[in-house]
Structure formats: structure tokens, C-alpha cells
Scaffold this motif. Structure first.
Motif, PDB file in Angstrom:
ATOM      1  N   UNK A  70       0.837  -1.207   0.000  1.00  0.00           N
ATOM      2  CA  UNK A  70       0.000   0.000   0.000  1.00  0.00           C
ATOM      3  C   UNK A  70       0.870   1.253   0.000  1.00  0.00           C
ATOM      4  N   UNK A  71       1.926   1.243   0.816  1.00  0.00           N
ATOM      5  CA  UNK A  71       2.829   2.391   0.862  1.00  0.00           C
ATOM      6  C   UNK A  71       3.494   2.653  -0.478  1.00  0.00           C
ATOM      7  N   UNK A  72       3.885   1.586  -1.153  1.00  0.00           N
ATOM      8  CA  UNK A  72       4.538   1.734  -2.455  1.00  0.00           C
ATOM      9  C   UNK A  72       3.551   2.233  -3.509  1.00  0.00           C
ATOM     10  N   UNK A  73       2.348   1.665  -3.539  1.00  0.00           N
ATOM     11  CA  UNK A  73       1.347   2.080  -4.522  1.00  0.00           C
ATOM     12  C   UNK A  73       0.952   3.542  -4.314  1.00  0.00           C
ATOM     13  N   UNK A  74       0.744   3.933  -3.054  1.00  0.00           N
ATOM     14  CA  UNK A  74       0.313   5.299  -2.748  1.00  0.00           C
ATOM     15  C   UNK A  74       1.486   6.280  -2.722  1.00  0.00           C
ATOM     16  N   UNK A  75       2.699   5.775  -2.946  1.00  0.00           N
ATOM     17  CA  UNK A  75       3.913   6.596  -3.017  1.00  0.00           C
ATOM     18  C   UNK A  75       4.216   7.313  -1.701  1.00  0.00           C
ATOM     19  N   UNK A  76       4.133   6.538  -0.614  1.00  0.00           N
ATOM     20  CA  UNK A  76       4.649   7.032   0.659  1.00  0.00           C
ATOM     21  C   UNK A  76       6.163   7.181   0.519  1.00  0.00           C
ATOM     22  N   UNK A  77       6.770   7.965   1.390  1.00  0.00           N
ATOM     23  CA  UNK A  77       8.212   8.225   1.275  1.00  0.00           C
ATOM     24  C   UNK A  77       9.039   7.009   1.668  1.00  0.00           C
ATOM     25  N   UNK A  78       8.656   6.366   2.775  1.00  0.00           N
ATOM     26  CA  UNK A  78       9.369   5.163   3.192  1.00  0.00           C
ATOM     27  C   UNK A  78       8.562   4.405   4.237  1.00  0.00           C
ATOM     28  N   UNK A  79       9.024   3.170   4.525  1.00  0.00           N
ATOM     29  CA  UNK A  79       8.385   2.312   5.516  1.00  0.00           C
ATOM     30  C   UNK A  79       9.228   2.287   6.786  1.00  0.00           C
ATOM     31  N   UNK A  80       8.546   2.175   7.927  1.00  0.00           N
ATOM     32  CA  UNK A  80       9.200   2.033   9.220  1.00  0.00           C
ATOM     33  C   UNK A  80       8.760   0.694   9.807  1.00  0.00           C
ATOM     34  N   UNK A  81       9.708  -0.251   9.933  1.00  0.00           N
ATOM     35  CA  UNK A  81       9.367  -1.612  10.354  1.00  0.00           C
ATOM     36  C   UNK A  81      10.177  -2.010  11.585  1.00  0.00           C
ATOM     37  N   UNK A  82       9.827  -3.155  12.165  1.00  0.00           N
ATOM     38  CA  UNK A  82      10.594  -3.704  13.276  1.00  0.00           C
ATOM     39  C   UNK A  82      11.995  -4.067  12.793  1.00  0.00           C
ATOM     40  N   UNK A  83      12.954  -3.976  13.693  1.00  0.00           N
ATOM     41  CA  UNK A  83      14.352  -4.272  13.344  1.00  0.00           C
ATOM     42  C   UNK A  83      14.547  -5.779  13.256  1.00  0.00           C
ATOM     43  N   UNK A  84      14.207  -6.333  12.120  1.00  0.00           N
ATOM     44  CA  UNK A  84      14.274  -7.777  11.896  1.00  0.00           C
ATOM     45  C   UNK A  84      14.824  -8.026  10.494  1.00  0.00           C
ATOM     46  N   UNK A  85      15.938  -8.688  10.416  1.00  0.00           N
ATOM     47  CA  UNK A  85      16.630  -8.892   9.130  1.00  0.00           C
ATOM     48  C   UNK A  85      15.770  -9.707   8.156  1.00  0.00           C
ATOM     49  N   UNK A  86      15.069 -10.713   8.654  1.00  0.00           N
ATOM     50  CA  UNK A  86      14.263 -11.549   7.763  1.00  0.00           C
ATOM     51  C   UNK A  86      13.132 -10.747   7.128  1.00  0.00           C
ATOM     52  N   UNK A  87      12.557  -9.800   7.879  1.00  0.00           N
ATOM     53  CA  UNK A  87      11.508  -8.952   7.320  1.00  0.00           C
ATOM     54  C   UNK A  87      12.091  -8.027   6.261  1.00  0.00           C
ATOM     55  N   UNK A  88      13.263  -7.486   6.515  1.00  0.00           N
ATOM     56  CA  UNK A  88      13.929  -6.623   5.534  1.00  0.00           C
ATOM     57  C   UNK A  88      14.133  -7.380   4.224  1.00  0.00           C
ATOM     58  N   UNK A  89      14.654  -8.592   4.313  1.00  0.00           N
ATOM     59  CA  UNK A  89      14.918  -9.378   3.110  1.00  0.00           C
ATOM     60  C   UNK A  89      13.628  -9.690   2.357  1.00  0.00           C
ATOM     61  N   UNK A  90      12.554  -9.979   3.097  1.00  0.00           N
ATOM     62  CA  UNK A  90      11.276 -10.282   2.460  1.00  0.00           C
ATOM     63  C   UNK A  90      10.741  -9.063   1.700  1.00  0.00           C
ATOM     64  N   UNK A  91      10.818  -7.900   2.335  1.00  0.00           N
ATOM     65  CA  UNK A  91      10.315  -6.692   1.684  1.00  0.00           C
ATOM     66  C   UNK A  91      11.184  -6.307   0.492  1.00  0.00           C
ATOM     67  N   UNK A  92      12.482  -6.494   0.611  1.00  0.00           N
ATOM     68  CA  UNK A  92      13.383  -6.153  -0.488  1.00  0.00           C
ATOM     69  C   UNK A  92      13.130  -7.027  -1.716  1.00  0.00           C
ATOM     70  N   UNK A  93      12.635  -8.230  -1.495  1.00  0.00           N
ATOM     71  CA  UNK A  93      12.379  -9.135  -2.621  1.00  0.00           C
ATOM     72  C   UNK A  93      11.088  -8.792  -3.366  1.00  0.00           C
ATOM     73  N   UNK A  94      10.238  -7.955  -2.740  1.00  0.00           N
ATOM     74  CA  UNK A  94       8.954  -7.637  -3.347  1.00  0.00           C
ATOM     75  C   UNK A  94       8.683  -6.150  -3.501  1.00  0.00           C
ATOM     76  N   UNK A  95       9.611  -5.304  -3.073  1.00  0.00           N
ATOM     77  CA  UNK A  95       9.341  -3.870  -3.062  1.00  0.00           C
ATOM     78  C   UNK A  95      10.628  -3.076  -3.230  1.00  0.00           C
ATOM     79  N   UNK A  96      10.478  -1.848  -3.698  1.00  0.00           N
ATOM     80  CA  UNK A  96      11.631  -0.959  -3.831  1.00  0.00           C
ATOM     81  C   UNK A  96      11.532   0.245  -2.900  1.00  0.00           C
TER      82      UNK A  96
END
Length: 269
Positions: free
Chosen positions: A37-63
Motif C-alpha cells: 500500500x505504501x509503495x502504490x500510494x507513493x509514501x516516502x518510506x516504511x518504518x518496520x521492526x528491526x528484523x533482518x528476515x523482514x527486511x529481506x522479504x520486503x526487499x524481494x517484493x518492493x523498492x
């Protein structure tokens, strides 16, 4: 400071929006929905929990750029090495619920450790709302002096539950907006207003000196990506209206460049 130009531009223009998934939210399905939703609506950035596995998951599906939040300098730096562009000390809501409070001294120590371990990464620090205004101003100044790049204000939004009530909506954002104004009058460090921010109160945040607003809980309560996109768009529309752009903007998804069909076509199943 290593950070994408799109984030810098949005902060400079005072139109930045970050979507907060939650420091203690590890539900990857929910986080992925919010990120889409953030990417489609062109939010500036996402703020997530400090978890490496979540980072990798989002990087594989989002820019969309990623910020991670924690109160551990070690966790933050590990996430920076995994690709997070912004490190944030905060958010504290989950800790308040446990009776855990943070003093200025403790926050300064965590900030120093994080800055020493990662000297070139953008660093944001949340100022606890439990501090009196004078302490918040002093802490913001001290943090800037040790190399913190961004300050985030917060409020007592978890204490209110007047859904749909106008006074409740304003009350939710009153604390963070007040802190934003006080700090902006005494420092030129970029400020994010978060806690209880909505389309109604977003213009107040920017009027009071914010460069960015953080929106999270109101989005997390929504069940589908379409609704999340529409909510973010409402906030973006409020920002545009506040900037007095000479165009006919109404708070309706029907008048935007984002249509329900275009949202559906971009949602990943």
C-alpha cells in the motif's frame, strides 16, 4: 549520511510520509500488505521492526526505502548492514504498556552507541512524550549535537479511543503536534510528527514545523490493501491542500490518479 534522494527531497519539501508497521509487529503478511500500500500510494518510506528476515522479504517484493525501529544499537546496525536506509531509536508504545520508561540519559547513550557503530547512516530518534516540553527541547538539541539527523515526536494516542469523534481525532494528535512546534521553534533539525496523525491533523503537523508525518495504527486496523492505499492517499491529499496548490482536490479516491482498478492491478497476491 547514506539515504536515498527521494527521502531527502520529501523532507526538504516538507511532504514526507512514512508508514509505520510497528516495532513489535512481526506479522509478515500484514507488513507486506502495508508495504504494498505504501509503495502504490507513493509514501516516502516504511518504518518496520528491526528484523533482518523482514527486511529481506520486503526487499524481494518492493523498492520502497526501509527504516527500522528498535532500542538496541546492535539490532539497528545489523539491520543497516542488511539494507535499511534509516535507523530509528523508538517507537516506545509497546514499552509504555509494560511500564518501561526511557530517560533522556538512556536515549542519549543508545544514540551515541548507534552513531559510533554506524557513523554514515541516517539516524532518527523518538523523543518520549513523558518528558516535559523543556526536557524534550533540550534532548532534541543534545541529540543533534551528537549527530542525530532526524527527531520524531510522539503523543498519548494509545490512551484515546473516540473513533470517528472530531474532538477525539484532534486530541490524539495534540501532544505530538505540541512537541513538534516547541522543538521546531528551538532547533532546525528535521522533525517527524507521529502518534494519532490523520488526514485531518496532518496539516497541523506541517504548520507546526514537521518535515514528515508518521502514520501507522490507523492503517494497521484496515483489512485490505485498497483501503490502506486510500487512507495514505487521504493524507497525501491533505498535504497538497495545505500547500495551497491551485488544483481542485477533494478527499475522494475518485478524483485521484490512483483508481481502484490500478490498485488492484498492482496488488501482489
Amino acid at each position: 549520511m547514506t539515504i536515498s534522494s527521494s527521502i531527502v527531497d520529501d523532507f526538504t519539501d516538507k511532504i514526507a510520509i512514512k508508514v509505520i508497521t510497528g516495532l513489535n509487529n512481526f506479522d509478515i503478511k500484514k507488513i507486506t500488505k502495508m508495504t504494498q500500500a505504501g509503495e502504490i500510494a507513493k509514501a516516502t518510506y516504511m518504518d518496520i521492526a528491526a528484523d533482518i528476515s523482514i527486511i529481506h522479504e520486503l526487499q524481494s517484493n518492493s523498492t520502497i526505502p526501509i527504516c527500522v525501529s528498535a532500542v538496541s544499537s546492535k539490532k539497528l546496525v545489523q539491520c543497516q548492514q542488511a539494507g535499511a536506509q534509516i535507523l530509528e531509536i523508538g517507537n516506545y508504545d509497546a514499552f509504555y504498556e509494560q511500564g518501561r520508561l526511557f530517560s533522556s540519559k538512556e536515549i542519549i547513550e543508545i544514540s551515541k552507541d548507534t552513531r559510533n557503530l554506524s557513523p554514515r547512516t541516517a539516524l532518527c530518534v523518538t523523543i518520549p512524550h513523558i518528558l516535559c516540553i523543556e526536557e524534550q527541547i533540550q534532548l532534541a538539541q543534545d541529540l543533534k549535537n551528537i549527530g542525530v539527523d532526524i527527531i520524531q515526536t510522539e503523543g498519548r494516542s494509545t490512551g484515546f479511543s473516540k473513533n470517528g469523534d472530531l474532538s477525539g481525532v484532534i486530541q490524539k494528535a495534540a501532544s505530538t503536534c505540541s512537541s513538534t512546534y516547541a522543538i521546531s521553534q528551538n532547533s532546525n533539525i528535521p522533525i517527524i510528527s507521529a502518534s494519532g496523525i490523520s488526514a485531518l491533523t496532518t496539516p497541523i503537523s506541517f504548520l507546526y514545523g514537521a518535515s514528515c508525518v508518521g502514520i501507522g495504527n490507523n492503517i494497521r486496523q484496515l483489512n485490505n490493501i485498497t483501503s490502506m492505499v486510500m487512507y495514505i492517499y487521504e493524507v497525501k491529499t491533505a498535504i497538497e491542500c495545505n500547500r495551497n496548490k491551485k488544483q481542485n482536490i477533494t478527499h475522494s479516491i475518485k478524483t485521484s490518479n490512483i483508481t481502484l482498478n490500478s490498485i488492484s492491478s498492482r496488488v501482489r497476491v
